[in-house]
Motif scaffolding. Sequence first.
Motif, PDB file in Angstrom:
ATOM      1  N   ARG A   1       0.755  -1.190  -0.191  1.00  0.00           N
ATOM      2  CA  ARG A   1      -0.038  -0.074  -0.156  1.00  0.00           C
ATOM      3  C   ARG A   1       0.845   1.358  -0.039  1.00  0.00           C
ATOM      4  N   LEU A   2       0.678   2.173  -0.891  1.00  0.00           N
ATOM      5  CA  LEU A   2       1.702   3.240  -1.063  1.00  0.00           C
ATOM      6  C   LEU A   2       0.863   4.524  -1.110  1.00  0.00           C
ATOM      7  N   ALA A   3       1.304   5.551  -0.254  1.00  0.00           N
ATOM      8  CA  ALA A   3       0.765   6.906  -0.145  1.00  0.00           C
ATOM      9  C   ALA A   3       1.431   7.633  -1.788  1.00  0.00           C
ATOM     10  N   THR A   4       0.454   8.328  -2.337  1.00  0.00           N
ATOM     11  CA  THR A   4       0.893   9.054  -3.517  1.00  0.00           C
ATOM     12  C   THR A   4       0.496  10.709  -3.355  1.00  0.00           C
ATOM     13  N   LYS A   5       1.597  11.476  -3.661  1.00  0.00           N
ATOM     14  CA  LYS A   5       1.272  13.018  -3.297  1.00  0.00           C
ATOM     15  C   LYS A   5       2.008  13.804  -4.283  1.00  0.00           C
ATOM     16  N   ALA A   6       1.366  14.802  -4.856  1.00  0.00           N
ATOM     17  CA  ALA A   6       2.066  15.666  -5.646  1.00  0.00           C
ATOM     18  C   ALA A   6       1.562  17.108  -4.912  1.00  0.00           C
ATOM     19  N   SER A   7       2.813  18.076  -4.900  1.00  0.00           N
ATOM     20  CA  SER A   7       2.449  19.338  -4.391  1.00  0.00           C
ATOM     21  C   SER A   7       3.125  20.277  -5.086  1.00  0.00           C
ATOM     22  N   ARG A   8       2.487  21.740  -5.028  1.00  0.00           N
ATOM     23  CA  ARG A   8       3.334  22.780  -5.573  1.00  0.00           C
ATOM     24  C   ARG A   8       4.282  22.966  -4.580  1.00  0.00           C
ATOM     25  N   LYS A   9       5.748  23.231  -5.457  1.00  0.00           N
ATOM     26  CA  LYS A   9       6.700  23.675  -4.555  1.00  0.00           C
ATOM     27  C   LYS A   9       6.843  24.801  -3.791  1.00  0.00           C
ATOM     28  N   HIS A  10       5.950  25.792  -4.577  1.00  0.00           N
ATOM     29  CA  HIS A  10       6.215  27.455  -3.904  1.00  0.00           C
ATOM     30  C   HIS A  10       5.455  27.424  -2.695  1.00  0.00           C
ATOM     31  N   ASP A  11       4.261  26.815  -2.604  1.00  0.00           N
ATOM     32  CA  ASP A  11       3.528  27.044  -1.591  1.00  0.00           C
ATOM     33  C   ASP A  11       3.014  25.894  -0.654  1.00  0.00           C
ATOM     34  N   GLY A  12       3.341  24.590  -1.173  1.00  0.00           N
ATOM     35  CA  GLY A  12       3.114  23.326  -0.558  1.00  0.00           C
ATOM     36  C   GLY A  12       1.737  22.947  -0.668  1.00  0.00           C
ATOM     37  N   ALA A  13       1.019  23.401  -1.565  1.00  0.00           N
ATOM     38  CA  ALA A  13      -0.256  23.130  -1.779  1.00  0.00           C
ATOM     39  C   ALA A  13      -0.483  21.653  -2.464  1.00  0.00           C
ATOM     40  N   VAL A  14      -1.106  20.624  -1.807  1.00  0.00           N
ATOM     41  CA  VAL A  14      -1.230  19.539  -2.271  1.00  0.00           C
ATOM     42  C   VAL A  14      -2.195  19.406  -3.461  1.00  0.00           C
TER      43      VAL A  14
END
Length: 121
Positions: free
Chosen positions: A97-110
């Motif tokens: 089971r894997l968590a997958t996440k992408a977020s904006r570098k400049h503000d950390g918004a997921v």
Amino acid sequence: MVKIERTLHQPDFDLFAKISGDNNPIHVDAEFSARTRFGRTVSHGMLLYTILWGMVQKQYPGARQASQNLMFPNPAYADEPLDFEVTEISSDGNRRRLATKASRKHDGAVVLDGETEIVLP
């Protein structure tokens, strides 16, 4: 955890639209998108996940996906650096089971928050 930084550009959105058939103007039409609440084109959610799936395949060669659960709480825009992360949450035999996440570098918004279950060969 595996983490990479990647910046997507409008030609990436356009190519993904061509390959996937998802030509929603929010992704490919700057004039249309300018009139939306986003103000400009946004990435396809599945384009973001495709990058994460590539990371999974690199970490777990030959794995196949058993399930996925994805949410896209914020938009990802062209020309913004993004952080992509895959973290193993649990393992049971040949299942992970894997968590997958992408977020904006400049503000950390997921921009993508999810879980994927894979089966190893």
